[in-house]
Write an enzyme that holds these catalytic residues in place. Sequence first.
Site, mmCIF file in Angstrom:
data_model
loop_
_atom_site.group_PDB
_atom_site.id
_atom_site.type_symbol
_atom_site.label_atom_id
_atom_site.label_comp_id
_atom_site.label_asym_id
_atom_site.label_seq_id
_atom_site.Cartn_x
_atom_site.Cartn_y
_atom_site.Cartn_z
ATOM 1 N N ARG A 1 0.856 -1.174 0.000
ATOM 2 C CA ARG A 1 0.000 0.000 0.000
ATOM 3 C C ARG A 1 0.894 1.227 0.000
ATOM 4 O O ARG A 1 1.917 1.255 0.714
ATOM 5 C CB ARG A 1 -0.916 0.023 1.228
ATOM 6 C CG ARG A 1 -2.121 -0.913 1.132
ATOM 7 C CD ARG A 1 -3.132 -0.470 0.084
ATOM 8 N NE ARG A 1 -4.305 -1.339 -0.014
ATOM 9 C CZ ARG A 1 -4.384 -2.399 -0.828
ATOM 10 N NH1 ARG A 1 -3.381 -2.742 -1.597
ATOM 11 N NH2 ARG A 1 -5.495 -3.122 -0.865
ATOM 12 N N GLU B 1 -2.909 7.709 -3.899
ATOM 13 C CA GLU B 1 -3.462 7.126 -5.101
ATOM 14 C C GLU B 1 -4.821 7.734 -5.428
ATOM 15 O O GLU B 1 -5.612 7.913 -4.500
ATOM 16 C CB GLU B 1 -3.624 5.604 -4.836
ATOM 17 C CG GLU B 1 -3.158 4.754 -5.961
ATOM 18 C CD GLU B 1 -3.064 3.294 -5.557
ATOM 19 O OE1 GLU B 1 -2.066 2.910 -4.919
ATOM 20 O OE2 GLU B 1 -3.997 2.568 -5.890
ATOM 21 N N HIS C 1 -1.067 0.336 -9.947
ATOM 22 C CA HIS C 1 -1.688 -0.646 -9.037
ATOM 23 C C HIS C 1 -2.215 -1.884 -9.783
ATOM 24 O O HIS C 1 -3.411 -2.158 -9.790
ATOM 25 C CB HIS C 1 -2.809 0.018 -8.212
ATOM 26 C CG HIS C 1 -3.049 -0.669 -6.904
ATOM 27 N ND1 HIS C 1 -3.429 -0.016 -5.761
ATOM 28 C CD2 HIS C 1 -2.961 -1.981 -6.553
ATOM 29 C CE1 HIS C 1 -3.574 -0.890 -4.762
ATOM 30 N NE2 HIS C 1 -3.288 -2.104 -5.236
HETATM 31 C C1 GLV Z 1 -4.913 -4.997 -4.208
HETATM 32 O O1 GLV Z 1 -4.181 -4.106 -3.891
HETATM 33 C C2 GLV Z 1 -5.493 -5.878 -3.235
HETATM 34 O O2 GLV Z 1 -5.431 -5.583 -2.032
HETATM 35 O O3 GLV Z 1 -6.075 -6.902 -3.655
#
Ligand code: GLV
Length: 327
Positions: free
Chosen positions: A241, A270, A288
């Site tokens: 994250r 983000e 991402h």
């Molecule tokens: C993506 O970042 C997830 O947490 O699946």
Amino acid sequence: MSERPNVLITRPVMSEAEKALRERCDVTVHENEFGIPRPELLEVVAGRDALITMLTEKVDAELLAAAGPQLKIVANHAVGFDNINLADCTAAGVMATNTPEVLTETTADTAFALLMSAARRVGEGERFLRSRQKWIWGPLMMMGQDVHHKTIGIVGFGRIGQAVARRAKGFGMKVVYHDAVQLPPEVEAETGAERREMDVLLAEADFISIHVNLTEETRHLFGAEAFGKMKPTAVLVNTSRGPVVDEQALADALKAGEIFAAGLDVFEREPDVTEDLLQLENVVIIPHLGSATVDTRLAMGMLTVENVFAAIDGKLPPTLLNPDVFE
Ligand code: GLV
Ligand code: GLV
């Protein structure tokens, strides 16, 4: 249940998963390509039996109250659940689920792709060729860092961290990890990983890959102080994250040559990316995409639907996050 359950999906998911859901439920899919603005979300959740959310929606007491008392489950289409306040879900009697395991190997692949791209300057080389500059093979041209036989430090040694370790082992790398818990000897043996204190790992590792959950403890775990302890040849990879890394401090460290390069799949604010990072050659950035393969997004979609069906059938969802909801 006499009536068909009513389900809201906040973003389009794989059509096979939506189709499976429609066999038993009335489904509304929110199609806005940039997600649902919060005020609209608070309106459209009203009266739903189940919500399928993404990491882009905050699930808290306000949202749960707006949904109403018939809401049984919030099924997050993601493994990370820092967007969900679990205590609020439990207090509202709502089950919360995520999609672990099905995306472990795919996300580890993404981490390795970033690691190799950053080490070997793949993004920079691409941009260079596309700029159509004149060039000829040169012995000193765009030299990167070796990956094979180097040391990787994995911060957060859960499922995904361990999957990265298995890949690293295949590259002949030495694997060290930092985690709050000491892993069982069989896990250490399988991955060949040795535990280290954080400061020791920072100083020892040629590559650092982050695989922690975002919590108050891990927010800005990587900042100026950590970069100062890393090798000037080190490469940092983050597929967890964004807020785990102080993004401005990272840009400053990359600019100053305090570390060699970084590969990022996630960002502190983000979808915004710190402007300085966009200007730097020694950072590889992707939007991402950690779990973004056809097979894995299908598996995530189907697991999410399985969780919803279990909840509406009064059964235990396979990947329930708040079992205390039944206490
Ligand atoms: C993506 O970042 C997830 O947490 O699946
Ligand atoms: C490089 O292309 C080499 O042949 O060494």
